[in-house]
Design an enzyme around this catalytic site. Sequence first.
Site, mmCIF file in Angstrom:
data_model
loop_
_atom_site.group_PDB
_atom_site.id
_atom_site.type_symbol
_atom_site.label_atom_id
_atom_site.label_comp_id
_atom_site.label_asym_id
_atom_site.label_seq_id
_atom_site.Cartn_x
_atom_site.Cartn_y
_atom_site.Cartn_z
ATOM 1 N N LYS A 168 0.832 -1.200 0.000
ATOM 2 C CA LYS A 168 0.000 0.000 0.000
ATOM 3 C C LYS A 168 0.872 1.257 0.000
ATOM 4 C CE LYS A 168 -4.155 1.617 2.228
ATOM 5 N NZ LYS A 168 -4.916 0.891 1.204
ATOM 6 N N ARG A 206 -3.226 2.787 8.664
ATOM 7 C CA ARG A 206 -3.504 1.488 8.042
ATOM 8 C C ARG A 206 -2.243 0.639 7.989
ATOM 9 N NH1 ARG A 206 -6.763 4.827 4.507
ATOM 10 N NH2 ARG A 206 -8.922 4.056 4.374
ATOM 11 N N GLY A 220 -7.888 -8.086 5.282
ATOM 12 C CA GLY A 220 -8.730 -8.229 6.464
ATOM 13 C C GLY A 220 -8.023 -8.779 7.680
ATOM 14 N N MET A 238 -5.318 -7.454 9.317
ATOM 15 C CA MET A 238 -4.744 -6.520 10.289
ATOM 16 C C MET A 238 -5.596 -5.276 10.452
ATOM 17 S SD MET A 238 -0.715 -7.045 9.837
ATOM 18 C CE MET A 238 -0.824 -6.666 8.126
ATOM 19 N N ARG A 290 -5.592 0.595 -9.150
ATOM 20 C CA ARG A 290 -5.058 -0.778 -9.259
ATOM 21 C C ARG A 290 -5.502 -1.342 -10.604
ATOM 22 N NH1 ARG A 290 -8.989 -3.171 -4.519
ATOM 23 N NH2 ARG A 290 -10.938 -2.458 -5.480
ATOM 24 N N HIS A 309 -17.868 -39.484 -14.133
ATOM 25 C CA HIS A 309 -18.095 -39.877 -15.523
ATOM 26 C C HIS A 309 -18.806 -38.762 -16.286
ATOM 27 C CE1 HIS A 309 -20.384 -41.866 -18.788
ATOM 28 N NE2 HIS A 309 -19.239 -42.497 -18.951
ATOM 29 N N SER A 328 2.390 -41.089 -22.318
ATOM 30 C CA SER A 328 1.378 -40.060 -22.098
ATOM 31 C C SER A 328 0.928 -40.188 -20.652
ATOM 32 C CB SER A 328 0.211 -40.271 -23.060
ATOM 33 O OG SER A 328 -0.804 -39.342 -22.769
ATOM 34 N N THR A 330 -3.001 -38.496 -15.888
ATOM 35 C CA THR A 330 -2.920 -37.952 -14.524
ATOM 36 C C THR A 330 -4.195 -38.134 -13.727
ATOM 37 O OG1 THR A 330 -3.300 -35.812 -15.562
ATOM 38 C CG2 THR A 330 -1.052 -36.328 -14.885
ATOM 39 N N CYS A 379 -2.486 -36.560 -20.969
ATOM 40 C CA CYS A 379 -3.831 -36.617 -21.535
ATOM 41 C C CYS A 379 -4.883 -36.669 -20.441
ATOM 42 C CB CYS A 379 -3.978 -37.823 -22.449
ATOM 43 S SG CYS A 379 -3.709 -39.370 -21.575
ATOM 44 N N TYR A 381 4.009 -32.291 -25.181
ATOM 45 C CA TYR A 381 2.679 -31.757 -25.486
ATOM 46 C C TYR A 381 1.729 -31.971 -24.317
ATOM 47 C CZ TYR A 381 1.075 -36.554 -26.365
ATOM 48 O OH TYR A 381 0.752 -37.873 -26.223
#
Lengths: 895, 895
Positions: free
Chosen positions: B27, B97, B106, B108, B351, B467, B776, B779, B843, B863
């Site tokens: 700030k 502040r 929020g 402090m 900002r 699914h 491939s 994951t 994939c 890829y």
Amino acid sequence: MGTKYVYTFGAGKAEGNAKMKDLLGGKGANLAEMSGLGIPVPAGFTITTEVCTHYYDHDHKYPEALKSEVEDGIRHIEKVMAASFGDPKNPLLLSVRSGARASMPGMMDTVLNLGLTKQTLEGLVAKTGNERFVYDSYRRFIQMYSDVVMGANDEHFEQIIDEVKHRRGVKLDTELTAADLRELCDRFKEVVRRDCGRDFPEDANEQLWGGIGAVFKSWMTPRAIEYRRLHNIPGHWGTAVNLQAMVFGNMGSDCATGVAFTRDPGTGERRFFGEYLINAQGEDVVAGIRTPQPINIAAKKSSEEVSLEEAMPPIYKQLVEIYQKLEKHYHDMQDIEFTIQQSKLWMLQTRNGKRTGPAAVRIAVEMVGEGLIDKKEAIMRVEPEQIDQLLHPRIDPKIKREVIAKGLPASPGAAVGKVVFTADEAADWAAKGKKVILVRLETSPDDIKGMAVAQGILTARGGMTSHAAVVARGMGTCCVAGCGALAIDANKKQLRIGEIVIEEGDPITIDGSTGEVMLGELPTIEPELTGEFGTFMSWTDGVRKLKVRTNADTPHDAQVARNFGAEGIGLCRTEHMFFEGDRIDAVREMILASDVDGRKKALAKILPMQKGDFKGIFKAMAGYPVTVRLLDPPLHEFLPHTDEEVEDLAKKMGVPAQRLREKSSELHEFNPMLGHRGCRLGVTFPEIYAMQAQAIMEAACELTRDEKIKVIPEIEIPLVGHHHELQQLRAVCDKVAQEVISRIGTKVEYTIGTMIELPRAAITADEIAKFADFFSFGTNDLTQTTFGFSRDDAGKFLGEYVAKKILPIDPFVSIDRNGVGQLMKIGVEKGRTTNPKLEIGICGEHGGEPLSVYFCHEIGLNYVSCSPYRVPIARLAAARAVLMEGKGGAMSGTA
Amino acid sequence: MGTKYVYTFGAGKAEGNAKMKDLLGGKGANLAEMSGLGIPVPAGFTITTEVCTHYYDHDHKYPEALKSEVEDGIRHIEKVMAASFGDPKNPLLLSVRSGARASMPGMMDTVLNLGLTKQTLEGLVAKTGNERFVYDSYRRFIQMYSDVVMGANDEHFEQIIDEVKHRRGVKLDTELTAADLRELCDRFKEVVRRDCGRDFPEDANEQLWGGIGAVFKSWMTPRAIEYRRLHNIPGHWGTAVNLQAMVFGNMGSDCATGVAFTRDPGTGERRFFGEYLINAQGEDVVAGIRTPQPINIAAKKSSEEVSLEEAMPPIYKQLVEIYQKLEKHYHDMQDIEFTIQQSKLWMLQTRNGKRTGPAAVRIAVEMVGEGLIDKKEAIMRVEPEQIDQLLHPRIDPKIKREVIAKGLPASPGAAVGKVVFTADEAADWAAKGKKVILVRLETSPDDIKGMAVAQGILTARGGMTSHAAVVARGMGTCCVAGCGALAIDANKKQLRIGEIVIEEGDPITIDGSTGEVMLGELPTIEPELTGEFGTFMSWTDGVRKLKVRTNADTPHDAQVARNFGAEGIGLCRTEHMFFEGDRIDAVREMILASDVDGRKKALAKILPMQKGDFKGIFKAMAGYPVTVRLLDPPLHEFLPHTDEEVEDLAKKMGVPAQRLREKSSELHEFNPMLGHRGCRLGVTFPEIYAMQAQAIMEAACELTRDEKIKVIPEIEIPLVGHHHELQQLRAVCDKVAQEVISRIGTKVEYTIGTMIELPRAAITADEIAKFADFFSFGTNDLTQTTFGFSRDDAGKFLGEYVAKKILPIDPFVSIDRNGVGQLMKIGVEKGRTTNPKLEIGICGEHGGEPLSVYFCHEIGLNYVSCSPYRVPIARLAAARAVLMEGKGGAMSGTA
């Protein structure tokens, strides 16, 4: 001088010895060794493995010097055996055998009786006076040589034999006369001419080189190549070729053949033990057509038997001298084969003899007493799995079994009892003093009560790590699992196996060591922990570095394990306690509670019961650590499954059955193994873990205060995958523990740790170790998640995986070193980087499996933990692990 | 000269700037920056973070020099603001502040209106002529200061306010008069005396130091410490303290306050865009009690509105100059706050403004055109997830929604249609041209047909990777999953949500981007791929190193993905093809076959259909690689589940229903995710994989021969855990492929590889890579097994895990870097050691999630592959990954 290609042996001398396996192959080196000891071995020579390598490096050509060296070798044999190769008057016959550095049983070719031709045949008949013997040898030679060397189709020979037998109206080969056999020889040669387009060689030298070439060629057959691939045998090792004079035990009544052990392979007793037959070939001893006779007077069972000691006293005396010499030389009990040809003794083979577990222990201990071996060698002489036989009742081996079905040998020992089909019936019958075998499609935690009282457990489904198998092994109860042949109709209280129908109450016998199921009650033998066994086990304790704990959930199991030498409990599961007696009601009340307060109320009822359980276990393990695992299974396991059970429970609890069904359905999971269980329950319901921590610590503090018992509690949070789980739940337990300690006013040192049973836990062990005093590898679950195999389901294909050589062994049986083992290694290394004092053990089923114990030693664990009945096995394996250090071969069991 | 502790700003100057965040906090640094630009910022100063560190290192004492530096700072503010702190005539009021290096929203404390005392109060009334304003400010100050600095209980103040309002018969604070507020001030001070045991300070300097101390103390509150722990903010950073002159927009009609954006945050249009209110405080603009007015004439919607441009023309002009300056300075669209106090403009904040996806793209592209930023910067200006909004239809944002239920935003976009409860009905209704929303408890592969024709899918159960969710995302179909409030009665064809009953055929609208469900048909807006979007995406392609492929199972999906820029297919699942049309019959025939011949017969029927599928896909992807995964799911997924379906099928197939039931029961698995699936099927039934390899290669060879289309087939063996699996199945596929090539006589280059989706595969990637042309990473499954989480079940507790901060984010959404990610890294490194040419991709669902794409770039994949509708997102993320290289912060999203 150039490279030497041929090494001779015989007449008490040898150019090689047992250490030259790389050059001479295993067989050649051992024949040389025996001969070098002055033991009468049929003379011979070995063509080195280097010739094999040369042969394949040079377009199937031999080194130039080979021919003359082989000729010299033949002269050597002729001289020793006083016969000449190819000599029509006094022919020498040879065997040609392969012999690689590593044993490749049945993979390569052999030719016997080499040197038999039309000419030498007659000489041999004259020499032996036994025409039938000679023609039988000849027809065998033609058959074998044509097949192996010339590529004839063996079926054609067998067809001719059948034809002749049929015509002559006889059944056995032995019933054929010399004339019949001569006919066979002639007709065989016609087949060769037709099949191979050339005549069967009548020149001994041609036969010789044909035989040698065939052995070298067999090194590169597809099956040999495949065998080497599977067993990691390099192709460049090559094979040696052994040529040796033939000797015959079937030339007449001054001939004999036999096998013997230098000690009793069944009991280990130090006595010469064997069988023989006059005028017979080796295969006759084992074929069972003639009854073999005992080798010595001491072994005679009736006066009708004639021992070798009586029949041929000087030869027997010579044999005794030889066996004693061999045992002393090899420092181990020997399994020997011999042939007596025309009153001359020939030793054909000696090798370390196979023996039962009890025999292995006795022999090892006695040999130490005799100064033959030291204690470390004694430990290496007993395979850990062998002593399993010493730890369970077994079916009297003298009894003949009629096996009606076969399943998996899931938990060793034998059990005899009456068939029941439900856990409740098992409990009822047992209460009335009856011995029962509990037969189930598969077991669930609901069956625990029945399993605990049964003599044995038999299931139709499930693998080696199914619920039935795991629980039975933990209890030391005999179990045959996954016996697919069983057709169980629980409603009819009936079991069918093919045509056989077994009703409730019918007696059966099961053998958990073999997986066999028999009708009726077979006699069993109780385990004997003899003095020698105790002595032997104490030696292992002096050597091993791994501590050995047990997995035990009851004071009884804890006591059994202590008697077997356990040094603490590595896994005390608390969920089994949730099923006992009335407490399952309180557990179900907790599950059905709709809020924290409701759960706490139900948990308050369970608390005193759990505390009582822990006190019993802590007492039995006084002075030793006890790792207590907090609740692990998903909650739905505690709810009833069938409609009937649901209705019953609803009535009992005074709740609508629909409510129970809804809860069940709400808790249902598609993959419960990967569901809401382990510490995930603790995260969702911290009050459950708080209650358990309180029960553990109150039990520990009160025992310490009131009975001055040393309690070492270790609180274990299961299934941690992220260090935040452990961090948060550790805080819950620490808080409770501190409260209890200050309330009771007695300080008890406790530790908090976790199971490492998920790949993520192993990979992030450095983070987790910051919040753990100990790790315990839960290798059952770790194997499941690392492979992505459900142990409840993988039984369907794991057998095929092993059969197709995809896996060397079921990874639920022996730790998969390259996968699961690597994760363990990472876990140990990472864990100790952030917490060097971390105590690390294993509590999966692998903790009692020798190859896995070796691995645990290798990666530096502090202890293994296994079911009580495997504690001695683990102690032995742990000692052997130390002795095998640096000898990688023995330890890399699973490739 | 010693350390400088105080940095002033104001009057167009500043001692600090935006780069000094470490010392001045975020700030303080930004206020200094604005002031340094000559923009009117209320004057003030910042006490550095070093003071905070000193304070905690020295037992809560300040450095000696601080006092005089703060006094100098106050003099600076007084001078700029032409008022004096504590002066009864012309009082200066201050705000205090906190401001740390990292934002801690929020966490402090803040105190406003500091400097108001009995004395200054009167001066302020005189100065402003607004008694009510002054007493309102005073009572707020007493309330805030007593709470924050003195530790009074705020509830006591609220009680008094309620009491006075009640007595005066008013509802809103704003209805209280100056006299009421004065009464409040007096009574508040009594509360302070009672609660805190001392008087409220009437000395401005005492207030000042009290406020400063309170901010420093708030750095070490438990909630601040916990916040820092969770966000990895070191405690030693400390906070700065900002003191700044108060300005007020509510002193009279020459005052105002407002907020504005330098461009339209909804569309990105380059126009000044904002709202303001005369005589108001900042919170009034957003509170909705008074209607804010447009900032300029262009934005007026009616003549009744009065814009700032009209009301205060010179100030508007000044504001325009400032916003243009700010945008130029920050090179980005700004979100600004301003206050006009007695006709003087003060900027309170600027900002970078938040914006919609379409706006982000337009602003970025236009700013490149304006020369404000370069293309790389433009790429960094658009968050990948933002462009998701550009890729799906969405509900008209102008329409007010009545949300009746909320589930998971499982697949983005909006869908409007009539409710149906089964896949068959969906198909029937769709065939009649009706738009339907398929509502299911959960979906299974049986529902594919219905899902494919539905506008949207709504399920009661299942998580983000259920699914329904996965398939819907793959199809680009809108989906709301796991909407727990739905009570579905499929028999009654009825859906209840609380009191609301929805019958089959009733229209609903679902928003897959928010998870919301609405009654009726809401208007939607189709996605517009504007010219700017195309331009923007082409820039990303110039930057990224990762290729982007798609997961697609149909020619249609493949075409959609090509249109979105996909460079091949990374995952073509073949099992969906098994369900289409009549082929499911042949599949079931194969499953029921009792031997290889039976299976081959059924497979022969499937072969031409699969071949046709592959041709369609290969054509759509001409010139690009297509990775085809061989059959993966367990066979039981292809069998019917309900009794009715079983009976139907039995009739159709002409087999007893009992046979079907037995097969189902035989195939049943406890944990299907860890069961007989993936390459395990290939090992058991090699003929299935052989058929699929044949279909792939025949399609490829025939297209090449007949249509001269370039096909690059990649055959993928799923779920490999041991290299022997791949070795054996690769041999099966190679054999078939060679046969096809030589039979058709057209050579097509193909590769064979595997999914890496089990921990064991990653750990032993070096062995596996010897038999793989490509890897491939699957994951989804890798996350399941690494964590031991079933994605179908983990929904029950994963929400809690994220809420309790055990996990930073659902690991099925974004790759778990420390666990799953480590295994991937090991897999990549090990794989490339034995096969440097190995092509590696991903994939799993993560392939289209930006944080995961960053990670994939970081560990060197070749890829990523994702659903068609996420291809542009992945392209953008891949480009950003390059631009963020070395800037670890942005990339380590999941800790």
